[in-house]
Scaffold this motif. Sequence first.
Motif, PDB file in Angstrom:
ATOM      1  N   ASN A  21      12.832 -13.775   8.960  1.00 55.28           N
ATOM      2  CA  ASN A  21      14.293 -13.777   9.101  1.00 55.28           C
ATOM      3  C   ASN A  21      14.936 -12.816   8.108  1.00 55.28           C
ATOM      4  O   ASN A  21      16.119 -12.866   7.842  1.00 55.28           O
ATOM      5  N   GLY A  22      14.087 -11.930   7.572  1.00 57.79           N
ATOM      6  CA  GLY A  22      14.609 -10.968   6.612  1.00 57.79           C
ATOM      7  C   GLY A  22      13.463 -10.136   6.072  1.00 57.79           C
ATOM      8  O   GLY A  22      12.342 -10.166   6.620  1.00 57.79           O
ATOM      9  N   MET A  23      13.745  -9.377   5.030  1.00 59.18           N
ATOM     10  CA  MET A  23      12.692  -8.516   4.476  1.00 59.18           C
ATOM     11  C   MET A  23      12.792  -8.535   2.969  1.00 59.18           C
ATOM     12  O   MET A  23      13.880  -8.574   2.400  1.00 59.18           O
ATOM     13  N   ILE A  24      11.634  -8.533   2.324  1.00 57.72           N
ATOM     14  CA  ILE A  24      11.628  -8.457   0.869  1.00 57.72           C
ATOM     15  C   ILE A  24      11.417  -7.002   0.466  1.00 57.72           C
ATOM     16  O   ILE A  24      10.823  -6.216   1.215  1.00 57.72           O
ATOM     17  N   VAL A  25      11.954  -6.659  -0.692  1.00 58.34           N
ATOM     18  CA  VAL A  25      11.954  -5.274  -1.145  1.00 58.34           C
ATOM     19  C   VAL A  25      10.910  -5.156  -2.250  1.00 58.34           C
ATOM     20  O   VAL A  25      11.032  -5.807  -3.286  1.00 58.34           O
ATOM     21  N   LEU A  26       9.869  -4.349  -2.010  1.00 58.12           N
ATOM     22  CA  LEU A  26       8.768  -4.255  -2.970  1.00 58.12           C
ATOM     23  C   LEU A  26       8.611  -2.811  -3.438  1.00 58.12           C
ATOM     24  O   LEU A  26       8.385  -1.906  -2.632  1.00 58.12           O
ATOM     25  N   GLU A  27       8.746  -2.614  -4.751  1.00 59.43           N
ATOM     26  CA  GLU A  27       8.469  -1.294  -5.338  1.00 59.43           C
ATOM     27  C   GLU A  27       6.971  -1.042  -5.211  1.00 59.43           C
ATOM     28  O   GLU A  27       6.172  -1.976  -5.333  1.00 59.43           O
ATOM     29  N   PRO A  28       6.573   0.232  -4.995  1.00 55.34           N
ATOM     30  CA  PRO A  28       5.124   0.484  -4.909  1.00 55.34           C
ATOM     31  C   PRO A  28       4.454   0.178  -6.240  1.00 55.34           C
ATOM     32  O   PRO A  28       5.014   0.464  -7.294  1.00 55.34           O
ATOM     33  N   ARG A  29       3.298  -0.445  -6.184  1.00 59.35           N
ATOM     34  CA  ARG A  29       2.509  -0.673  -7.409  1.00 59.35           C
ATOM     35  C   ARG A  29       1.081  -1.023  -7.029  1.00 59.35           C
ATOM     36  O   ARG A  29       0.824  -1.482  -5.911  1.00 59.35           O
ATOM     37  N   ALA A  30       0.166  -0.782  -7.972  1.00 64.45           N
ATOM     38  CA  ALA A  30      -1.262  -0.935  -7.682  1.00 64.45           C
ATOM     39  C   ALA A  30      -1.641  -2.407  -7.520  1.00 64.45           C
ATOM     40  O   ALA A  30      -2.363  -2.768  -6.586  1.00 64.45           O
ATOM     41  N   GLU A  31      -1.129  -3.274  -8.427  1.00 64.76           N
ATOM     42  CA  GLU A  31      -1.569  -4.672  -8.331  1.00 64.76           C
ATOM     43  C   GLU A  31      -0.732  -5.440  -7.307  1.00 64.76           C
ATOM     44  O   GLU A  31       0.399  -5.058  -7.001  1.00 64.76           O
ATOM     45  N   GLU A  32      -1.326  -6.498  -6.799  1.00 64.57           N
ATOM     46  CA  GLU A  32      -0.613  -7.355  -5.833  1.00 64.57           C
ATOM     47  C   GLU A  32       0.622  -7.972  -6.471  1.00 64.57           C
ATOM     48  O   GLU A  32       0.636  -8.223  -7.673  1.00 64.57           O
ATOM     49  N   TYR A  33       1.633  -8.237  -5.653  1.00 62.50           N
ATOM     50  CA  TYR A  33       2.725  -9.112  -6.095  1.00 62.50           C
ATOM     51  C   TYR A  33       2.197 -10.533  -5.993  1.00 62.50           C
ATOM     52  O   TYR A  33       1.552 -10.886  -5.006  1.00 62.50           O
ATOM     53  N   GLU A  34       2.483 -11.336  -7.034  1.00 62.05           N
ATOM     54  CA  GLU A  34       1.885 -12.670  -7.046  1.00 62.05           C
ATOM     55  C   GLU A  34       2.881 -13.741  -6.669  1.00 62.05           C
ATOM     56  O   GLU A  34       4.084 -13.616  -6.954  1.00 62.05           O
ATOM     57  N   SER A  35       2.328 -14.773  -6.079  1.00 56.58           N
ATOM     58  CA  SER A  35       3.131 -15.965  -5.777  1.00 56.58           C
ATOM     59  C   SER A  35       3.875 -16.378  -7.046  1.00 56.58           C
ATOM     60  O   SER A  35       3.289 -16.382  -8.129  1.00 56.58           O
ATOM     61  N   GLY A  36       5.176 -16.685  -6.916  1.00 54.34           N
ATOM     62  CA  GLY A  36       5.978 -17.072  -8.091  1.00 54.34           C
ATOM     63  C   GLY A  36       6.793 -15.920  -8.648  1.00 54.34           C
ATOM     64  O   GLY A  36       7.754 -16.141  -9.385  1.00 54.34           O
ATOM     65  N   GLU A  37       6.453 -14.686  -8.293  1.00 56.35           N
ATOM     66  CA  GLU A  37       7.254 -13.544  -8.767  1.00 56.35           C
ATOM     67  C   GLU A  37       8.588 -13.514  -8.031  1.00 56.35           C
ATOM     68  O   GLU A  37       8.674 -13.906  -6.866  1.00 56.35           O
TER      69      GLU A  37
ATOM     70  N   ARG B 277       0.856  -1.187   0.000  1.00 49.15           N
ATOM     71  CA  ARG B 277       0.000   0.000   0.000  1.00 49.15           C
ATOM     72  C   ARG B 277       0.888   1.231   0.000  1.00 49.15           C
ATOM     73  O   ARG B 277       2.004   1.186   0.523  1.00 49.15           O
ATOM     74  N   GLY B 278       0.401   2.290  -0.600  1.00 50.10           N
ATOM     75  CA  GLY B 278       1.152   3.543  -0.569  1.00 50.10           C
ATOM     76  C   GLY B 278       2.114   3.655  -1.730  1.00 50.10           C
ATOM     77  O   GLY B 278       2.118   2.822  -2.639  1.00 50.10           O
ATOM     78  N   ASP B 279       2.927   4.721  -1.675  1.00 44.61           N
ATOM     79  CA  ASP B 279       3.767   5.038  -2.831  1.00 44.61           C
ATOM     80  C   ASP B 279       5.242   5.003  -2.481  1.00 44.61           C
ATOM     81  O   ASP B 279       6.051   5.622  -3.144  1.00 44.61           O
ATOM     82  N   ARG B 280       5.591   4.305  -1.400  1.00 45.44           N
ATOM     83  CA  ARG B 280       7.012   4.252  -1.023  1.00 45.44           C
ATOM     84  C   ARG B 280       7.563   2.838  -1.164  1.00 45.44           C
ATOM     85  O   ARG B 280       6.819   1.862  -0.995  1.00 45.44           O
TER      86      ARG B 280
END
Length: 407
Positions: A384-400, A346-349
């Motif tokens: 045990n860590g963090m994933i880095v997600l660019e902001p975007r409208a659609e969900e990130y999908e399993s397998g990406e 959510r959001g733009d960051r």
Amino acid sequence: MYMLTVDEALALILQHVTTAVPQTVPLGDCLSRVLAENLLTPHDSPPFDKSMMDGFVVNSTGLDGGTSQTLSVLETITAGTVPTWNVVPGTASRIMTGAPIPDGGDCVIPIERVRFDEGHPETVTISGIDVAAERHILRQGCLAKTGEPLLSQGTIIEPQHIAVLAEFGVAEVPVFRRPTVAVLATGDELLPIDQPLTAGRIRNSNEPMLVGQIQRAQATAVPLGIARDDHSQLQACIQRGLECDFLLLSGGVSAGTLDLVPSELATAGVEQVFHKIQMKPGKPLWFGQRTADGRKCLVFGLPGNPVSSMICFELFVRTALRAFCGALKPEPTTVRATLSQNVAVRGDRLTYFPAKCVPGESGMMAEPVRWGGSADLRSTADANGMIVLEPRAEEYESGERVDAVLW
Ligand code: AMP
Ligand code: MG
């Protein structure tokens, strides 16, 4: 107001870190320290020609024809002794693994391959098919020659490096000094962790968390306890913290009426380098430095929300600590991972989302935890860590495929 990106903030932090001066520590104390010099091999390895087998050492000249021959046995050479006889054609010496090869010897035949009677140790019968020059011999310097590069500056010392240092007699190891890192939790609502909860109060979980993160980063933590949101108390605690190489404050850097940390740091002579970053969580991060009497203290004002504090530490403080300790690549290491579940941002960051990363059959798999945002400390216990997600409208999908930073 322009807000820095994470990469811009990391670059600015690295510009302000000065690598620690080297010191020497006994070999037994150097695990996980960073090597402060390029080291060369002070002698050959192995330091003498040695046998790789228990057996008999012979001179191969004229023996490799395939026929059997009976040789007279000169002596037994055990590891740690030196030979007294030269091996000449027609003779052999019994030799043990690790023992020096006598002059004239150029082939070791394993004990299992010879006919030898312990009752008549004067002779041994060997077969020519077992004879070839250099067989089962490790020549002096064949693994490393005097003056070759041994270990490079910036190496994080692990047990295999300790063994190498020991082999070459490096009893005192040049390493970079460990930083001291003061931790100051701020907030009128904070209770020491051993106190029962009272109305409106919470326990100070950030201090022990940050102390653990500092220790995991091989630095020395100096916890300063809790400062109330009060000018004079904050100022007194900041002054103590500024005696360390780093001062981490938690809380008080947002937009609340009692967010006094930036102004108290300014009063203490700490110059602001930046305030606020385009990231989630962690947007209110404050960074500055103070140089006084030739000593520098780098100051991080971490957001009070526990997950923000944790993530800002792993990204920014840990990078600064690695640079201080002389690591060759201080920036956070990212690994590629495949999402095992959908996740929405959510959001733009740019979002750092707690996740559990585990190696799978086709590489690293990342499972985002059920995470309720920057105050949701409990959920990080599953990560045990963090994933880095660019902001975007659609969900990130399993397998990406996404980047992940492991803690
Ligand atoms: P602040 O950045 O001071 O506005 O704090 C943001 C949120 O983090 C508030 O809900 C605080 O109560 C919480 N918080 C601040 N410091 C700590 C701490 N040391 N341990 C746990 N939570 C904290
Ligand atoms: Mg506060």
